[in-house]
Motif scaffolding. Structure first.
Motif, PDB file in Angstrom:
ATOM      1  N   GLN A   1      -0.003   3.767   0.047  1.00 42.16           N
ATOM      2  CA  GLN A   1      -1.375   3.833  -0.413  1.00 42.16           C
ATOM      3  C   GLN A   1      -2.329   3.631   0.760  1.00 42.16           C
ATOM      4  OE1 GLN A   1      -2.357   4.591  -3.507  1.00 42.16           O
ATOM      5  NE2 GLN A   1      -0.216   4.824  -4.152  1.00 42.16           N
ATOM      6  N   GLN A  30      -5.989   2.088   2.161  1.00 42.33           N
ATOM      7  CA  GLN A  30      -7.047   1.109   1.965  1.00 42.33           C
ATOM      8  C   GLN A  30      -8.290   1.533   2.736  1.00 42.33           C
ATOM      9  OE1 GLN A  30      -4.943  -2.610   3.142  1.00 42.33           O
ATOM     10  NE2 GLN A  30      -5.609  -3.364   1.139  1.00 42.33           N
ATOM     11  N   SER A  36      -7.159   2.505   6.395  1.00 44.59           N
ATOM     12  CA  SER A  36      -5.949   1.919   6.957  1.00 44.59           C
ATOM     13  C   SER A  36      -5.035   3.018   7.462  1.00 44.59           C
ATOM     14  CB  SER A  36      -5.228   1.078   5.906  1.00 44.59           C
ATOM     15  OG  SER A  36      -3.962   0.657   6.384  1.00 44.59           O
ATOM     16  N   TYR A  81      -8.762   8.716  -2.207  1.00 47.45           N
ATOM     17  CA  TYR A  81      -8.832   7.258  -2.290  1.00 47.45           C
ATOM     18  C   TYR A  81     -10.275   6.787  -2.174  1.00 47.45           C
ATOM     19  CZ  TYR A  81      -3.833   7.731  -1.516  1.00 47.45           C
ATOM     20  OH  TYR A  81      -2.507   8.088  -1.627  1.00 47.45           O
ATOM     21  N   GLN A  96     -14.058  -0.103  -2.162  1.00 48.29           N
ATOM     22  CA  GLN A  96     -14.494  -1.017  -3.209  1.00 48.29           C
ATOM     23  C   GLN A  96     -15.984  -0.895  -3.518  1.00 48.29           C
ATOM     24  OE1 GLN A  96     -11.586  -1.751  -4.576  1.00 48.29           O
ATOM     25  NE2 GLN A  96     -11.961  -3.953  -4.708  1.00 48.29           N
TER      26      GLN A  96
END
Length: 121
Positions: A1, A3, A25, A110, A113
């Motif tokens: 995944q 980030q 990431s 993706y 936040q």
């Protein structure tokens, strides 16, 4: 995944400037085809603010053209949004996103936040 870490949001007066940063990431990432910024204000739908592809093609919402500038740092898998001449209507939560290909071969979108941008006197 993948980030996505966002920073740079905050409170600014009308006419002021703010710079948003987002770094993806590098874990499990093979390549990134595009990165962008979206925003969502209370009671409104999420909208595209700006996007940039691997070919350096940029797209901007009409409401931010001439005021915002999107850029990429390939080495850091990062995207930036320089926001100038900010208006109260720019107040929203800003989300970084990326279209990435992982080492597994999976390609997905993706999201970060979100970081709050408030333009007020």
């Amino acid at each position: 995944q993948v980030q996505l870490v966002e920073s740079g949001g905050g409170l600014v007066q009308p006419g002021g400037s703010l710079r948003l940063s987002c770094a993806a990431s590098k874990r499990n990432i093979l390549s990134i085809s595009s990165m962008g910024w979206y925003r969502q204000a209370p009671g409104k739908q999420r909208e595209l603010v700006a996007a940039i592809t691997s070919q350096m093609t940029t797209t901007y919402a009409d409401s931010v053209k001439g005021r915002f500038t999107i850029s990429r740092d390939y080495a850091m898998n990062a995207v930036y949004l320089q926001m100038n001449s900010l208006k109260s209507e720019d107040t929203a939560v800003y989300y970084c996103n990326t279209d990435a290909i992982l080492m597994t071969g999976q390609r997905s979108t993706y999201w970060g936040q979100g970081t709050q941008v408030t333009v007020s006197s």
